[in-house]
Write a protein that holds these residues in place. Sequence first.
Motif, short mmCIF file in Angstrom:
data_model
loop_
_atom_site.label_atom_id
_atom_site.label_comp_id
_atom_site.label_asym_id
_atom_site.label_seq_id
_atom_site.Cartn_x
_atom_site.Cartn_y
_atom_site.Cartn_z
N VAL A 122 71.56 83.62 33.52
CA VAL A 122 71.43 85.07 33.39
C VAL A 122 72.69 85.65 32.76
CG1 VAL A 122 71.24 87.24 34.66
CG2 VAL A 122 69.76 85.31 35.25
N LEU A 123 73.85 85.19 33.23
CA LEU A 123 75.12 85.68 32.69
C LEU A 123 75.28 85.31 31.22
CD1 LEU A 123 77.87 87.02 33.10
CD2 LEU A 123 78.75 84.81 33.91
N CYS A 124 74.90 84.08 30.87
CA CYS A 124 74.98 83.66 29.46
C CYS A 124 74.08 84.53 28.60
CB CYS A 124 74.57 82.20 29.34
SG CYS A 124 75.72 81.02 30.06
N GLY A 125 72.87 84.81 29.06
CA GLY A 125 71.98 85.67 28.31
C GLY A 125 72.51 87.09 28.20
N ALA A 126 73.15 87.57 29.27
CA ALA A 126 73.71 88.92 29.24
C ALA A 126 74.84 89.04 28.23
CB ALA A 126 74.21 89.30 30.64
#
Length: 346
Positions: A122-126
């Motif tokens: 999720v953090l990478c996508g954000a």
Amino acid sequence: MSTATAPAESTPRTYPSYAHALWRRVLLTREFAVIALLLVVFFYSRGNVPNFDGPLTLYYLFLDIAPILLIALPMTLVIVTGEIDLSVASVMGLSSALLGTLHADAGWSMPMAALAAILAGVLCGAVNGFLVAYVGLPSLAVTIGTLALYRGLAEGLLGTKAITDFPDKWRDWPSNRIFGDGTSYPMILVPFLVLLVLFVWLLHFSTFGRGVYEIGLNDEAAHFTGVNVERTKLLLFVMSGAVSAFAGLYFTLRYGSARGDNASGLELQVIAAVLLGGVSIFGGRGALHGVVAGVVLIGVISSAMRLEGYTVNKINIVIGTLLVLSVMATPAIAWVQRVWARRRLS
């Protein structure tokens, strides 16, 4: 403001052409052509390829294409907006490395390690979404950079070692059959079908999905019609990161090995399948039923050719040729339609 919104509202939508009858919009489409080709290839293989109709063929086919099926769902929405995410395979590798490190080295339980790996996705996508949507950088350049960044983090966590110390019940979960031994449907199809229903609803039956198409056609016009372009793109990249991390967990457990280089190069297979399924690389067009058919078509061709004894290079040549032809088909059909329309008018 009213003068800016009027042209956008008066411009007819081009997806799909609602001037045609329903049967034509359903049957005479690129997506239906992919489904028809899939059926032809599948039944031809069952009748002519040795062992293709065996009980294990579909089982291993689904196991092989499962990560591509999973990632293709959010990738479809990303490409429909006119963007692209090349970092999905690196996110898979990072989630794999995190799962192995947190469970084997830090002593975390498998559920907690898996949750942390998905949150990392999720953090990478954000990060991708923020740089694309709010900073305004091109997604191609951003995700090429984060492709290298996330892969570097994954390999930095594990180096050259592989972690294989996973509980049997977790390692066997992806390969377990839904309806018991003797069936062809592995357990990974359950979360895929849940995600498929979610993404079909998002793209085809919600205002969010209409906004996705609007962005792909013209993001400035979409903004004036009330679509929050930045937030939509951010959410799509977050979804892509989360689903990619989940696919990384599946990849790790299926092969029983957490490695930093897991799933290297898989992003190209995902993008190829999405484009083959009828999604326009320029945005504004695409449907999930065509994408799913495209993924399965590539899997069937690969499986049949492997059973026939073809090498990986020859399989890649066939699939690459099919992809090029499918991309060329859309402008070729549009040209034929224009020529036919001019002749009818004359």
